[in-house]
Motif scaffolding. Structure first.
Motif, mmCIF file in Angstrom:
data_model
loop_
_atom_site.group_PDB
_atom_site.id
_atom_site.type_symbol
_atom_site.label_atom_id
_atom_site.label_comp_id
_atom_site.label_asym_id
_atom_site.label_seq_id
_atom_site.Cartn_x
_atom_site.Cartn_y
_atom_site.Cartn_z
ATOM 1 N N ASN A 9 34.383 29.546 34.085
ATOM 2 C CA ASN A 9 33.724 30.987 33.626
ATOM 3 C C ASN A 9 34.119 31.814 34.820
ATOM 4 O O ASN A 9 33.353 32.647 34.919
ATOM 5 N N LEU A 10 35.264 31.954 35.248
ATOM 6 C CA LEU A 10 35.643 32.773 36.380
ATOM 7 C C LEU A 10 35.933 33.765 35.747
ATOM 8 O O LEU A 10 36.681 34.397 34.676
ATOM 9 N N HIS A 11 35.113 34.946 36.372
ATOM 10 C CA HIS A 11 35.353 36.621 36.125
ATOM 11 C C HIS A 11 35.595 37.220 37.287
ATOM 12 O O HIS A 11 34.650 37.178 38.364
ATOM 13 N N VAL A 27 37.850 32.315 32.827
ATOM 14 C CA VAL A 27 38.937 31.389 33.053
ATOM 15 C C VAL A 27 38.158 30.034 33.362
ATOM 16 O O VAL A 27 37.301 29.759 34.060
ATOM 17 N N ASP A 28 38.607 29.128 32.476
ATOM 18 C CA ASP A 28 38.278 27.386 32.714
ATOM 19 C C ASP A 28 39.439 26.770 32.979
ATOM 20 O O ASP A 28 40.279 26.849 32.024
ATOM 21 N N PHE A 29 39.700 26.059 33.954
ATOM 22 C CA PHE A 29 40.576 25.059 33.797
ATOM 23 C C PHE A 29 40.326 23.965 34.889
ATOM 24 O O PHE A 29 39.334 24.192 35.891
ATOM 25 N N HIS A 30 40.940 22.686 34.964
ATOM 26 C CA HIS A 30 40.499 21.893 36.105
ATOM 27 C C HIS A 30 42.042 21.453 36.496
ATOM 28 O O HIS A 30 43.016 21.385 35.829
ATOM 29 N N LEU A 31 42.006 20.654 37.713
ATOM 30 C CA LEU A 31 43.190 20.021 38.385
ATOM 31 C C LEU A 31 42.891 18.718 38.722
ATOM 32 O O LEU A 31 41.883 18.498 39.395
ATOM 33 N N LYS A 64 35.784 41.979 42.835
ATOM 34 C CA LYS A 64 34.510 41.181 42.953
ATOM 35 C C LYS A 64 34.587 40.075 41.969
ATOM 36 O O LYS A 64 35.019 40.066 40.998
ATOM 37 N N ILE A 65 34.324 38.810 42.542
ATOM 38 C CA ILE A 65 34.040 37.768 41.527
ATOM 39 C C ILE A 65 32.867 37.878 41.074
ATOM 40 O O ILE A 65 31.630 37.798 41.757
#
Ligand SMILES: Nc1ncnc2c1ncn2[C@@H]1O[C@H](COP(=O)(O)OP(=O)(O)O)[C@@H](O)[C@H]1O
Ligand SMILES: [Mg+2]
Length: 331
Positions: A9-11, A27-31, A64-65
């Protein structure tokens, strides 16, 4: 598989005189450890802002995050102090930028620039640092490393400079490498060689890689998984196979149709009509609706929830969501 990075949930916003730019919108994702994830999307969709946010390199102000977590090996980078981030950058996480010339200092030898990070972050002698620098130059395929350590950036070609940038990024043995359009400034042949180098490096070091590009063609060979980004959101993710052979979002399909394919005798390139929405006031509903050939009424009203197609493939599109049919039936 262990997840090395999990973004949730990145803004990220930028406050400007013209208004607030909502550059990254949930934004959601993983590595996973040891894999290569490609983040793909047209210019301006928030790819660089996402990667800069992971490195905590968003200039504040104006940026800003505003929300979200960035879990790196289970710790939330979004909450780290600048001091703590400084001990992570270039050591645990390294980043490579598009332009290999601006990344290098023209007044210092390649050797000095290679050894700098090591001497700053690792307790090594000059002799050890030099040995490691030579080893790294060898790894990235620069011939005569002993001689070339003494040279300056302008004495190297564009492709060789990018190899040096990669060597500098890897010298402290990071676990995560973020490469933001690392081949865009290079010609096609050199591009292919640099991509091969990423593969080789991953094989040798096991480093996890996020590869950012606007060009799906670039990722065909080296990505394990692909995340497709549009207007500050990830709209589809899947394994490379799922994205290339079974793309579900009309935007992903559009991107694929605009990639030149070597396996087709006749080249049919269809660019996507229109342009991405303005990120000052992006629609709350599906941002692709205005350009989508399959647009339905609901698409302009509500943002589609995530539909899981397989354990690895997910998409945010009403075409894949059975509830769209119900919504249409209700009307
Ligand atoms: N420092 C900044 N100030 C204002 N807006 C910015 C800044 N940096 C990026 N943006 C905006 O954020 C959005 C996403 O940009 P970016 O992440 O660079 O796109 P991409 O890398 O996908 O091409 C764009 O609309 C861009 O104009
Ligand atoms: Mg960018």
């Amino acid at each position: 598989m262990e997840k090395i990075l999990e973004v949730e949930n990145l803004h990220v916003t930028f406050t400007t005189y013209g208004g607030t730019v909502k550059a990254v919108r949930g934004v959601d994702f993983h590595l996973n450890e040891g894999e290569t994830l490609a983040i793909v999307g047209e210019s301006g969709c928030g790819k660089s802002v996402t990667s800069n946010a992971i490195m905590r390199l968003i200039p504040d102000p104006p940026g800003k995050i505003t929300n979200g977590t960035i879990l790196f090996k289970g710790e939330n980078l979004a909450a780290f102090s600048e001091k703590k981030m400084r001990s992570i950058r270039g050591v645990d996480i390294s980043m490579i930028f598009q332009d290999p010339m601006t990344a290098l200092n023209p007044t210092l030898t390649i050797g000095t620039q290679l050894m700098e990070g090591l001497q700053e972050h690792r307790n090594v002698s000059g002799k050890e640092a030099r040995k490691k620098a030579i080893e790294m130059m060898d790894l990235v395929g620069i011939p005569n490393p002993e001689e070339r350590l003494k040279q300056y950036p302008h004495q190297f070609s564009g492709g060789m400079r990018q190899r040096i940038v990669i060597a500098i990024a890897l010298i402290c043995e990071p676990d995560l490498l973020i490469a933001d359009e690392p081949t865009t400034a290079l010609d096609v042949t050199i591009q292919a060689q640099i991509l091969e180098l990423f593969e080789k490096i991953q094989g040798t070091t096991g480093v996890s890689i996020i590869l950012i590009t606007h060009d799906l063609g670039v990722v065909a060979k080296i990505a394990d998984r692909i995340a497709v980004m549009y207007a500050g959101k990830i709209i589809e993710t899947g394994t490379k196979r799922e994205i290339f052979y079974n793309p579900q979002h009309p935007y992903t399909q559009g991107l694929l149709n605009s990639v030149p394919r070597l396996d087709l005798a006749e080249e049919r390139l269809t660019p996507i009509d229109g342009t991405p929405p303005d990120l000052f006031s992006p629609p709350d509903a599906c941002p692709f609706a205005a350009r989508c050939p399959y647009v339905m009424e609901v698409c302009d009203k509500v943002y589609p929830a995530k539909t899981e197609l397989t354990g690895s493939h997910r998409v945010n599109c009403w075409l894949q969501d059975d509830r769209a049919k119900q919504l249409i039936a209700v009307k």
